[in-house]
Design a protein around this motif. Structure first.
Motif, PDB file in Angstrom:
ATOM      1  N   TYR A  38       0.803  -1.215   0.000  1.00 13.83           N
ATOM      2  CA  TYR A  38       0.000   0.000   0.000  1.00 13.83           C
ATOM      3  C   TYR A  38       0.844   1.276   0.000  1.00 13.83           C
ATOM      4  CZ  TYR A  38      -4.032  -2.989   0.597  1.00 13.83           C
ATOM      5  OH  TYR A  38      -5.004  -3.933   0.388  1.00 13.83           O
ATOM      6  N   LEU A  39       2.041   1.222   0.568  1.00 16.51           N
ATOM      7  CA  LEU A  39       2.937   2.379   0.454  1.00 16.51           C
ATOM      8  C   LEU A  39       3.310   2.615  -0.998  1.00 16.51           C
ATOM      9  CD1 LEU A  39       5.381   2.052   3.499  1.00 16.51           C
ATOM     10  CD2 LEU A  39       3.718   3.875   3.094  1.00 16.51           C
ATOM     11  N   ASN A  40       3.572   1.540  -1.722  1.00 18.67           N
ATOM     12  CA  ASN A  40       3.876   1.677  -3.146  1.00 18.67           C
ATOM     13  C   ASN A  40       2.675   2.211  -3.910  1.00 18.67           C
ATOM     14  OD1 ASN A  40       6.608   0.845  -3.283  1.00 18.67           O
ATOM     15  ND2 ASN A  40       6.004  -1.305  -3.133  1.00 18.67           N
ATOM     16  N   LEU A  41       1.486   1.744  -3.545  1.00 12.35           N
ATOM     17  CA  LEU A  41       0.273   2.175  -4.229  1.00 12.35           C
ATOM     18  C   LEU A  41       0.074   3.680  -4.114  1.00 12.35           C
ATOM     19  CD1 LEU A  41      -2.508   1.485  -5.632  1.00 12.35           C
ATOM     20  CD2 LEU A  41      -3.442   1.460  -3.328  1.00 12.35           C
ATOM     21  N   VAL A  42       0.258   4.228  -2.908  1.00 14.40           N
ATOM     22  CA  VAL A  42      -0.011   5.659  -2.695  1.00 14.40           C
ATOM     23  C   VAL A  42       1.221   6.533  -2.893  1.00 14.40           C
ATOM     24  CG1 VAL A  42      -1.885   5.094  -1.100  1.00 14.40           C
ATOM     25  CG2 VAL A  42       0.392   5.606  -0.182  1.00 14.40           C
ATOM     26  N   GLY A  43       2.332   5.928  -3.341  1.00  8.92           N
ATOM     27  CA  GLY A  43       3.520   6.711  -3.653  1.00  8.92           C
ATOM     28  C   GLY A  43       4.273   7.240  -2.454  1.00  8.92           C
ATOM     29  N   LEU A  44       4.236   6.513  -1.338  1.00 13.61           N
ATOM     30  CA  LEU A  44       4.925   6.977  -0.123  1.00 13.61           C
ATOM     31  C   LEU A  44       6.093   6.081   0.299  1.00 13.61           C
ATOM     32  CD1 LEU A  44       2.007   8.165   2.208  1.00 13.61           C
ATOM     33  CD2 LEU A  44       3.701   9.584   1.049  1.00 13.61           C
ATOM     34  N   LYS A  45       6.411   5.079  -0.511  1.00 11.50           N
ATOM     35  CA  LYS A  45       7.468   4.160  -0.125  1.00 11.50           C
ATOM     36  C   LYS A  45       8.781   4.892   0.139  1.00 11.50           C
ATOM     37  CE  LYS A  45       9.539   0.219   0.526  1.00 11.50           C
ATOM     38  NZ  LYS A  45       9.318  -0.530   1.781  1.00 11.50           N
ATOM     39  N   LYS A  46       9.142   5.815  -0.738  1.00 10.78           N
ATOM     40  CA  LYS A  46      10.421   6.518  -0.601  1.00 10.78           C
ATOM     41  C   LYS A  46      10.428   7.473   0.588  1.00 10.78           C
ATOM     42  CE  LYS A  46       9.345  10.361  -3.777  1.00 10.78           C
ATOM     43  NZ  LYS A  46       7.898  10.063  -3.838  1.00 10.78           N
ATOM     44  N   ASP A  47       9.245   7.847   1.094  1.00 10.04           N
ATOM     45  CA  ASP A  47       9.155   8.778   2.228  1.00 10.04           C
ATOM     46  C   ASP A  47       8.819   8.066   3.540  1.00 10.04           C
ATOM     47  OD1 ASP A  47       9.428  11.371   0.785  1.00 10.04           O
ATOM     48  OD2 ASP A  47       7.601  10.672  -0.209  1.00 10.04           O
ATOM     49  N   SER A  48       8.760   6.736   3.505  1.00 12.10           N
ATOM     50  CA  SER A  48       8.262   6.007   4.676  1.00 12.10           C
ATOM     51  C   SER A  48       9.193   6.078   5.879  1.00 12.10           C
ATOM     52  CB  SER A  48       8.007   4.541   4.312  1.00 12.10           C
ATOM     53  OG  SER A  48       9.201   3.906   3.893  1.00 12.10           O
ATOM     54  N   HIS A  49      10.473   6.439   5.670  1.00  9.21           N
ATOM     55  CA  HIS A  49      11.407   6.534   6.797  1.00  9.21           C
ATOM     56  C   HIS A  49      11.486   7.959   7.363  1.00  9.21           C
ATOM     57  CE1 HIS A  49      12.694   2.435   6.191  1.00  9.21           C
ATOM     58  NE2 HIS A  49      12.896   2.688   4.908  1.00  9.21           N
ATOM     59  N   ARG A  50      10.780   8.884   6.718  1.00  9.92           N
ATOM     60  CA  ARG A  50      10.753  10.265   7.222  1.00  9.92           C
ATOM     61  C   ARG A  50       9.830  10.377   8.425  1.00  9.92           C
ATOM     62  NH1 ARG A  50       9.103  14.200   2.550  1.00  9.92           N
ATOM     63  NH2 ARG A  50       9.053  15.583   4.364  1.00  9.92           N
ATOM     64  N   LYS A  51      10.114  11.354   9.301  1.00  8.34           N
ATOM     65  CA  LYS A  51       9.255  11.612  10.455  1.00  8.34           C
ATOM     66  C   LYS A  51       7.940  12.239   9.984  1.00  8.34           C
ATOM     67  CE  LYS A  51      11.843  10.515  14.098  1.00  8.34           C
ATOM     68  NZ  LYS A  51      13.168  10.270  13.657  1.00  8.34           N
ATOM     69  N   LEU A  52       6.862  11.869  10.655  1.00 13.72           N
ATOM     70  CA  LEU A  52       5.544  12.365  10.269  1.00 13.72           C
ATOM     71  C   LEU A  52       5.434  13.879  10.418  1.00 13.72           C
ATOM     72  CD1 LEU A  52       3.231   9.609  11.772  1.00 13.72           C
ATOM     73  CD2 LEU A  52       3.925   9.920   9.410  1.00 13.72           C
ATOM     74  N   GLY A  53       6.228  14.449  11.315  1.00 10.83           N
ATOM     75  CA  GLY A  53       6.208  15.896  11.489  1.00 10.83           C
ATOM     76  C   GLY A  53       6.598  16.646  10.233  1.00 10.83           C
ATOM     77  N   GLY A  54       7.300  15.970   9.324  1.00  9.85           N
ATOM     78  CA  GLY A  54       7.712  16.592   8.072  1.00  9.85           C
ATOM     79  C   GLY A  54       6.808  16.270   6.899  1.00  9.85           C
ATOM     80  N   TYR A  55       5.714  15.527   7.145  1.00  8.68           N
ATOM     81  CA  TYR A  55       4.776  15.179   6.075  1.00  8.68           C
ATOM     82  C   TYR A  55       3.836  16.352   5.788  1.00  8.68           C
ATOM     83  CZ  TYR A  55       5.689  10.108   5.736  1.00  8.68           C
ATOM     84  OH  TYR A  55       6.237   8.885   5.493  1.00  8.68           O
ATOM     85  N   SER A  56       3.497  16.523   4.525  1.00 11.83           N
ATOM     86  CA  SER A  56       2.451  17.486   4.160  1.00 11.83           C
ATOM     87  C   SER A  56       1.084  16.922   4.534  1.00 11.83           C
ATOM     88  CB  SER A  56       2.495  17.762   2.654  1.00 11.83           C
ATOM     89  OG  SER A  56       2.109  16.603   1.932  1.00 11.83           O
ATOM     90  N   GLY A  57       0.050  17.764   4.451  1.00  9.21           N
ATOM     91  CA  GLY A  57      -1.295  17.297   4.759  1.00  9.21           C
ATOM     92  C   GLY A  57      -1.735  16.171   3.851  1.00  9.21           C
TER      93      GLY A  57
END
Length: 291
Positions: free
Chosen positions: A120-139
């Motif tokens: 599902y990370l691959n599906l929504v295009g977040l695999k490459k960002d999965s190790h980033r802290k959530l505080g740095g995620y956009s809405g």
């Protein structure tokens, strides 16, 4: 998953003291995408909370495959994927850590969790960002991650409460496409007041107003039901103010001759004419929720 999965609401009512926020709600759902459409305060979130057993209903029944969900308890909750309106996240977690945390709460075994999280990370295009802290995620990234969390466990019933709230058009389209792609044989309930979220993907739309189910049908049937109730008037900027006062739930658009003011109601007012073009779900929304 069973093609015959059913979810049935029978006269479901929720009251807070003397105030009724959901009144005799009755509907039967089978696999497909159901748009629960209504303005803020219509009772959409209340219905979702009753289905997930976060609050207690005042009366009525909710049946999963003809069995009361209150009797099924945890075995029913295991069938649900829920994406709440509010993002409850830990900003110091990475995206991947958050998903493993959710997977553990759902009781997924490690191997199954790994497979589903990667898929599902691959599906929504977040695999490459999965190790980033959530505080740095956009809405939008946070909403996509919440969507993945809801899908963990491969639920038979997917509940999405205002999944695109606060997102830009591009992110709204992404979420909408994921919902459409993953609907399959499951029941998807998408509660929203954003018409474009459901017009293209919903198999059926339920119109909820002040706790009452006003109408329930396919998008096409609902649109056709207002096709002869749409009127418009060309106007200047100076005329627009008076029209908006007299018909406050109209819709303004640009036209080569000036402005076009569009209303949806049973009778054609003086100096208006039948609108040109194809009606849409926004017209349905204006008709049912204009008052």
């Amino acid at each position: 998953m069973d093609n015959q999965t059913t979810l049935e609401f029978k006269n479901v009512t929720k009251k807070y003291g003397e105030k009724t926020v959901l009144n005799q709600f009755t509907s039967r759902l089978t696999p497909g995408i159901y748009g629960l459409l209504g303005p803020n305060g219509a009772g959409k979130s209340t219905l979702m909370s009753l289905l997930t057993d976060n609050i207690k209903r005042s009366s009525g029944e909710i049946l999963y495959n003809n069995e009361e969900i209150l009797k099924l308890k945890a075995s029913f909750r295991e069938k649900i994927g829920y994406m709440p309106q509010q993002q409850g996240m830990y900003d110091h977690f990475s995206g991947e850590r958050f998903l493993y945390y959710v997977a553990s709460l759902k009781g997924l075994k490690r191997k199954s969790a790994e497979e589903q999280i990667e898929k599902y990370l691959n599906l929504v295009g977040l695999k490459k960002d999965s190790h980033r802290k959530l505080g740095g995620y956009s809405g939008g990234m946070r909403q996509r991650l919440m969507f993945v969390a809801a899908m963990l466990g491969e639920p038979e019933i997917l509940i999405l409460d205002e999944p695109t709230a606060g997102l830009d058009p591009e992110e709204r389209i992404k979420i909408r496409n994921y919902v459409s792609e993953l609907s399959g044989k499951r029941i998807v309930i998408l509660a929203t007041h954003v018409v474009s979220d459901i017009e293209c993907i919903a198999s059926k739309i339920l119109l909820l107003k002040q706790g009452e189910l006003m109408a329930e049908d396919t998008p096409y049937a609902l649109i056709q039901s207002v096709a002869d109730k749409i009127f418009e008037k060309l106007c200047s900027h100076n005329e627009l103010k008076d029209l908006m006062l007299k018909y406050p739930k109209g819709n303004v658009s640009q036209a080569a001759e000036g402005l076009r003011y569009r209303i949806v109601q049973d009778e054609c007012p003086e100096r208006f004419q039948k609108a040109e073009g194809t009606p849409n779900l926004e017209d349905v929304y204006l008709y049912w929720f204009k008052k």
